[in-house]
Design a protein around this motif. Structure first.
Motif, mmCIF file in Angstrom:
data_model
loop_
_atom_site.group_PDB
_atom_site.id
_atom_site.type_symbol
_atom_site.label_atom_id
_atom_site.label_comp_id
_atom_site.label_asym_id
_atom_site.label_seq_id
_atom_site.Cartn_x
_atom_site.Cartn_y
_atom_site.Cartn_z
ATOM 1 N N GLY A 1 0.796 -1.220 0.000
ATOM 2 C CA GLY A 1 0.000 0.000 0.000
ATOM 3 C C GLY A 1 0.827 1.267 0.000
ATOM 4 N N LYS A 2 2.152 1.126 -0.004
ATOM 5 C CA LYS A 2 3.026 2.302 0.016
ATOM 6 C C LYS A 2 3.394 2.792 -1.384
ATOM 7 N N ASP A 3 2.896 2.118 -2.416
ATOM 8 C CA ASP A 3 3.231 2.495 -3.796
ATOM 9 C C ASP A 3 2.720 3.884 -4.143
ATOM 10 N N THR A 4 3.468 4.566 -5.001
ATOM 11 C CA THR A 4 2.984 5.828 -5.576
ATOM 12 C C THR A 4 3.125 5.848 -7.098
ATOM 13 N N ALA A 5 3.750 4.828 -7.676
ATOM 14 C CA ALA A 5 4.050 4.845 -9.107
ATOM 15 C C ALA A 5 2.879 4.406 -9.983
ATOM 16 N N TYR A 6 1.946 3.652 -9.422
ATOM 17 C CA TYR A 6 0.792 3.176 -10.188
ATOM 18 C C TYR A 6 -0.408 4.102 -9.958
ATOM 19 N N ASN A 7 -1.423 3.953 -10.788
ATOM 20 C CA ASN A 7 -2.659 4.706 -10.571
ATOM 21 C C ASN A 7 -3.324 4.335 -9.256
ATOM 22 N N ILE A 8 -3.141 3.077 -8.852
ATOM 23 C CA ILE A 8 -3.571 2.628 -7.524
ATOM 24 C C ILE A 8 -2.402 1.856 -6.915
ATOM 25 N N THR A 9 -2.401 1.683 -5.618
ATOM 26 C CA THR A 9 -1.311 0.927 -5.004
ATOM 27 C C THR A 9 -1.410 -0.540 -5.400
ATOM 28 N N ARG A 10 -0.314 -1.247 -5.248
ATOM 29 C CA ARG A 10 -0.348 -2.682 -5.550
ATOM 30 C C ARG A 10 -1.234 -3.428 -4.554
ATOM 31 N N ASP B 1 -4.119 -2.222 -3.483
ATOM 32 C CA ASP B 1 -5.452 -2.071 -4.067
ATOM 33 C C ASP B 1 -5.576 -2.861 -5.360
ATOM 34 N N HIS B 2 -4.477 -3.012 -6.077
ATOM 35 C CA HIS B 2 -4.491 -3.864 -7.272
ATOM 36 C C HIS B 2 -4.850 -5.303 -6.891
ATOM 37 N N CYS B 3 -4.250 -5.799 -5.798
ATOM 38 C CA CYS B 3 -4.558 -7.163 -5.353
ATOM 39 C C CYS B 3 -6.009 -7.274 -4.913
ATOM 40 N N LEU B 4 -6.493 -6.282 -4.183
ATOM 41 C CA LEU B 4 -7.899 -6.280 -3.776
ATOM 42 C C LEU B 4 -8.816 -6.249 -4.989
ATOM 43 N N SER C 1 -6.765 -4.646 -13.546
ATOM 44 C CA SER C 1 -7.072 -4.244 -12.166
ATOM 45 C C SER C 1 -6.154 -3.138 -11.635
ATOM 46 N N PHE C 2 -6.059 -2.073 -12.422
ATOM 47 C CA PHE C 2 -5.339 -0.873 -12.009
ATOM 48 C C PHE C 2 -6.252 0.346 -12.133
ATOM 49 N N ASP C 3 -7.544 0.121 -11.946
ATOM 50 C CA ASP C 3 -8.558 1.134 -12.234
ATOM 51 C C ASP C 3 -9.001 1.827 -10.945
ATOM 52 N N PRO C 4 -8.654 3.099 -10.773
ATOM 53 C CA PRO C 4 -9.057 3.797 -9.542
ATOM 54 C C PRO C 4 -10.561 4.026 -9.442
ATOM 55 N N ALA C 5 -11.285 3.890 -10.548
ATOM 56 C CA ALA C 5 -12.735 4.099 -10.528
ATOM 57 C C ALA C 5 -13.502 2.840 -10.135
ATOM 58 N N TYR C 6 -12.815 1.699 -10.089
ATOM 59 C CA TYR C 6 -13.475 0.447 -9.751
ATOM 60 C C TYR C 6 -13.564 0.327 -8.229
#
Length: 235
Positions: free
Chosen positions: A43-52, A54-57, A155-160
């Motif tokens: 959850g400390k990521d900043t490089a993706y549109n969502i953290t990894r 949240d990607h796993c979730l 699964s890198f969608d901040p709107a999902y």
């Protein structure tokens, strides 16, 4: 907890090794929380549109809403949990941890998903997007393609809207609920193979279960339960 008293294992007593058993049972009980800790670190990521994290979730949420079984959903949740531990082979790392708990095909999917994901971006790095094709003969090939296409790469969608981790925590604890046994002992729900190998008794389909092979595309021996004889796999 009591302490073991030996200074070398071949001098241990029955009582010592009952304590050793308790240590491993305690470690096994803590495993779900250790894996949740790895997810939390993502959850400390900043490089993706969502953290990894949240990607796993999101991967697990999509699988859950698609009606996948509990073991599959847990695999989706944890598929990238070991990225910080295995930058080159994170899929193999988490697959090795979960192997005693999940089916052969889910294990293989986890171990190989990193390579299969390159289908979507390899061309941008001058690599072959079809590197996965060397595994066409594997029974989990199509399953791994589906996982990457439907639950991983999208699964890198901040709107999902993801389900919270609390939705998945009981699932993880159920899938990882298992009695500890030492290496070589017959585990409840496993099928013994030759040369001391046994595969985890997960909730998936075990009809095609066999010793894990060919993780790096090389020609490694494959053990069939029917004859326990080596068979070279195609590259």
């Amino acid at each position: 907890m009591e302490k073991m008293h030996f200074t070398r294992m071949d001098q241990g007593t029955d009582e010592d090794f009952q304590i050793l058993k308790q240590v491993h049972e305690h470690t096994l009980k803590e495993l779900p929380d250790r894996l949740f800790g790895l997810l939390s670190d993502l959850g400390k990521d900043t490089a993706y549109n969502i953290t990894r994290r949240d990607h796993c979730l999101q991967s697990a949420t999509r699988a859950l809403r698609d009606g996948k079984d509990e073991e599959y959903v847990v695999v989706a949740l944890l598929h990238d949990a070991c990225e910080t531990l295995g930058p080159f082979n994170h899929g193999e790392v988490i697959a090795a941890i979960l192997r005693p708990f999940i089916s052969r095909d889910n294990y293989w999917m986890l171990a190989q998903h990193g390579l299969f994901q390159t289908y979507f971006y390899a061309a941008h790095l001058g690599l072959d997007p079809n590197a996965r094709d060397k595994f066409r003969s594997d029974p989990a090939y199509e399953q791994t393609i589906e996982f990457c296409a439907k639950y991983d790469e999208v699964s890198f969608d901040p709107a999902y809207k993801n389900e919270p981790l609390s939705t998945f925590e009981p699932m993880v604890r159920r899938v990882l609920s298992k009695d500890w046994t030492p290496p070589g002992a017959r585990r409840r729900g496993t099928r013994r193979l030759g040369l001391g190998l046994s595969l985890g008794g997960g909730q998936g389909d075990h009809r095609r279960q066999r010793a894990i092979c060919d993780l790096d595309g090389g020609r490694r021996p494959l053990l069939h339960e029917e004859d326990q004889s080596p068979m070279a796999t195609g590259g």
